[in-house]
Design a protein around this motif. Structure first.
Motif, mmCIF file in Angstrom:
data_model
loop_
_atom_site.group_PDB
_atom_site.id
_atom_site.type_symbol
_atom_site.label_atom_id
_atom_site.label_comp_id
_atom_site.label_asym_id
_atom_site.label_seq_id
_atom_site.Cartn_x
_atom_site.Cartn_y
_atom_site.Cartn_z
ATOM 1 N N LEU A 1 0.838 -1.192 0.000
ATOM 2 C CA LEU A 1 0.000 0.000 0.000
ATOM 3 C C LEU A 1 0.873 1.242 0.000
ATOM 4 N N ASP A 2 0.441 2.274 -0.703
ATOM 5 C CA ASP A 2 0.988 3.604 -0.518
ATOM 6 C C ASP A 2 -0.032 4.344 0.321
ATOM 7 N N VAL A 3 0.421 4.943 1.414
ATOM 8 C CA VAL A 3 -0.477 5.617 2.341
ATOM 9 C C VAL A 3 -0.060 7.071 2.448
ATOM 10 N N ILE A 4 -1.029 7.971 2.310
ATOM 11 C CA ILE A 4 -0.761 9.393 2.471
ATOM 12 C C ILE A 4 -1.152 9.771 3.893
ATOM 13 N N PHE A 5 -0.169 10.295 4.630
ATOM 14 C CA PHE A 5 -0.347 10.694 6.018
ATOM 15 C C PHE A 5 -0.230 12.201 6.144
ATOM 16 N N PHE A 6 -0.892 12.757 7.155
ATOM 17 C CA PHE A 6 -0.687 14.145 7.535
ATOM 18 C C PHE A 6 -0.122 14.127 8.949
ATOM 19 N N THR A 7 1.093 14.642 9.098
ATOM 20 C CA THR A 7 1.752 14.650 10.401
ATOM 21 C C THR A 7 2.061 16.074 10.817
ATOM 22 N N ARG A 8 2.179 16.285 12.094
ATOM 23 C CA ARG A 8 2.508 17.609 12.598
ATOM 24 C C ARG A 8 3.973 17.945 12.323
ATOM 25 N N SER A 9 4.859 16.985 12.492
ATOM 26 C CA SER A 9 6.291 17.261 12.354
ATOM 27 C C SER A 9 6.807 17.178 10.912
ATOM 28 N N LEU A 10 6.226 16.306 10.087
ATOM 29 C CA LEU A 10 6.715 16.114 8.716
ATOM 30 C C LEU A 10 5.796 16.690 7.647
ATOM 31 N N GLY A 11 4.601 17.115 8.023
ATOM 32 C CA GLY A 11 3.633 17.600 7.043
ATOM 33 C C GLY A 11 2.947 16.439 6.345
ATOM 34 N N LYS A 12 2.622 16.624 5.082
ATOM 35 C CA LYS A 12 1.964 15.566 4.314
ATOM 36 C C LYS A 12 3.035 14.691 3.673
ATOM 37 N N ILE A 13 2.992 13.395 3.962
ATOM 38 C CA ILE A 13 3.977 12.471 3.393
ATOM 39 C C ILE A 13 3.264 11.275 2.778
ATOM 40 N N ARG A 14 3.949 10.655 1.838
ATOM 41 C CA ARG A 14 3.466 9.417 1.225
ATOM 42 C C ARG A 14 4.452 8.315 1.592
ATOM 43 N N ALA A 15 3.963 7.251 2.205
ATOM 44 C CA ALA A 15 4.837 6.171 2.665
ATOM 45 C C ALA A 15 4.376 4.844 2.086
ATOM 46 N N ARG A 16 5.326 3.973 1.799
ATOM 47 C CA ARG A 16 5.038 2.644 1.267
ATOM 48 C C ARG A 16 5.000 1.646 2.413
ATOM 49 N N ALA A 17 3.918 0.906 2.498
ATOM 50 C CA ALA A 17 3.766 -0.155 3.493
ATOM 51 C C ALA A 17 3.878 -1.491 2.760
ATOM 52 N N GLN A 18 5.046 -2.109 2.839
ATOM 53 C CA GLN A 18 5.285 -3.382 2.161
ATOM 54 C C GLN A 18 4.442 -4.483 2.792
ATOM 55 N N SER A 19 3.794 -5.262 1.972
ATOM 56 C CA SER A 19 3.011 -6.441 2.389
ATOM 57 C C SER A 19 1.924 -6.120 3.411
ATOM 58 N N ALA A 20 1.389 -4.920 3.390
ATOM 59 C CA ALA A 20 0.382 -4.504 4.375
ATOM 60 C C ALA A 20 -0.989 -5.129 4.118
ATOM 61 N N ARG A 21 -1.226 -5.641 2.919
ATOM 62 C CA ARG A 21 -2.530 -6.248 2.626
ATOM 63 C C ARG A 21 -2.555 -7.748 2.871
ATOM 64 N N LYS A 22 -1.445 -8.319 3.284
ATOM 65 C CA LYS A 22 -1.416 -9.750 3.587
ATOM 66 C C LYS A 22 -2.179 -10.018 4.883
ATOM 67 N N HIS A 23 -2.706 -11.217 5.013
ATOM 68 C CA HIS A 23 -3.464 -11.593 6.212
ATOM 69 C C HIS A 23 -2.598 -11.614 7.462
ATOM 70 N N THR A 24 -1.307 -11.818 7.299
ATOM 71 C CA THR A 24 -0.408 -11.901 8.450
ATOM 72 C C THR A 24 0.156 -10.545 8.875
ATOM 73 N N SER A 25 -0.200 -9.477 8.181
ATOM 74 C CA SER A 25 0.335 -8.149 8.490
ATOM 75 C C SER A 25 -0.242 -7.591 9.785
ATOM 76 N N LYS A 26 0.623 -7.072 10.644
ATOM 77 C CA LYS A 26 0.184 -6.459 11.890
ATOM 78 C C LYS A 26 -0.301 -5.027 11.682
ATOM 79 N N MET A 27 0.124 -4.382 10.589
ATOM 80 C CA MET A 27 -0.272 -3.002 10.306
ATOM 81 C C MET A 27 -1.625 -2.908 9.614
ATOM 82 N N LYS A 28 -2.104 -3.999 9.090
ATOM 83 C CA LYS A 28 -3.313 -4.021 8.267
ATOM 84 C C LYS A 28 -4.513 -3.354 8.945
ATOM 85 N N SER A 29 -4.740 -3.642 10.211
ATOM 86 C CA SER A 29 -5.918 -3.121 10.897
ATOM 87 C C SER A 29 -5.800 -1.642 11.241
ATOM 88 N N PHE A 30 -4.598 -1.096 11.267
ATOM 89 C CA PHE A 30 -4.423 0.301 11.618
ATOM 90 C C PHE A 30 -4.459 1.235 10.418
#
Length: 103
Positions: free
Chosen positions: A23-52
């Protein structure tokens, strides 16, 4: 080679599927502003980041600046809901604001 991991609170603005499981995720942060980050394997069933990684969710992210893109290494958080904003009208106003920031 060691990289600096930056831990910061963020708001998930947009999620863009990339490839088979990433997944590419666009975040808005206070310290970094708007950033785009790559989450490798975030859509897999075993991913811990998937639910967040859901839209308009307040999370704490761990990111590393790579050669061309931010890499997401971890995330935790709580969902944003109408109770946080006080009413559905306030939630709608926040939604419109987030949509403006998104692009």
């Amino acid at each position: 080679m060691s990289y600096a991991i930056i831990k910061t609170p963020a708001l998930v603005l947009r999620i863009i599927p990339q490839g088979e499981a990433s997944l590419d995720v666009i975040f808005f942060t206070r310290s970094l502003g708007k950033i785009r980050a790559r989450a490798q394997s975030a859509r897999k069933h075993t991913s811990k980041m998937k639910s967040f990684l859901t839209r308009f969710r307040q999370v704490t992210i761990d990111v590393v600046l790579g050669a061309q893109i931010w890499r997401l290494t971890g995330s935790t958080g709580e969902p944003l809901n109408a109770g946080v904003f006080g009413s559905d009208i306030a939630l709608h106003a926040w939604y419109r604001t987030f949509r403006l920031i998104e692009f």
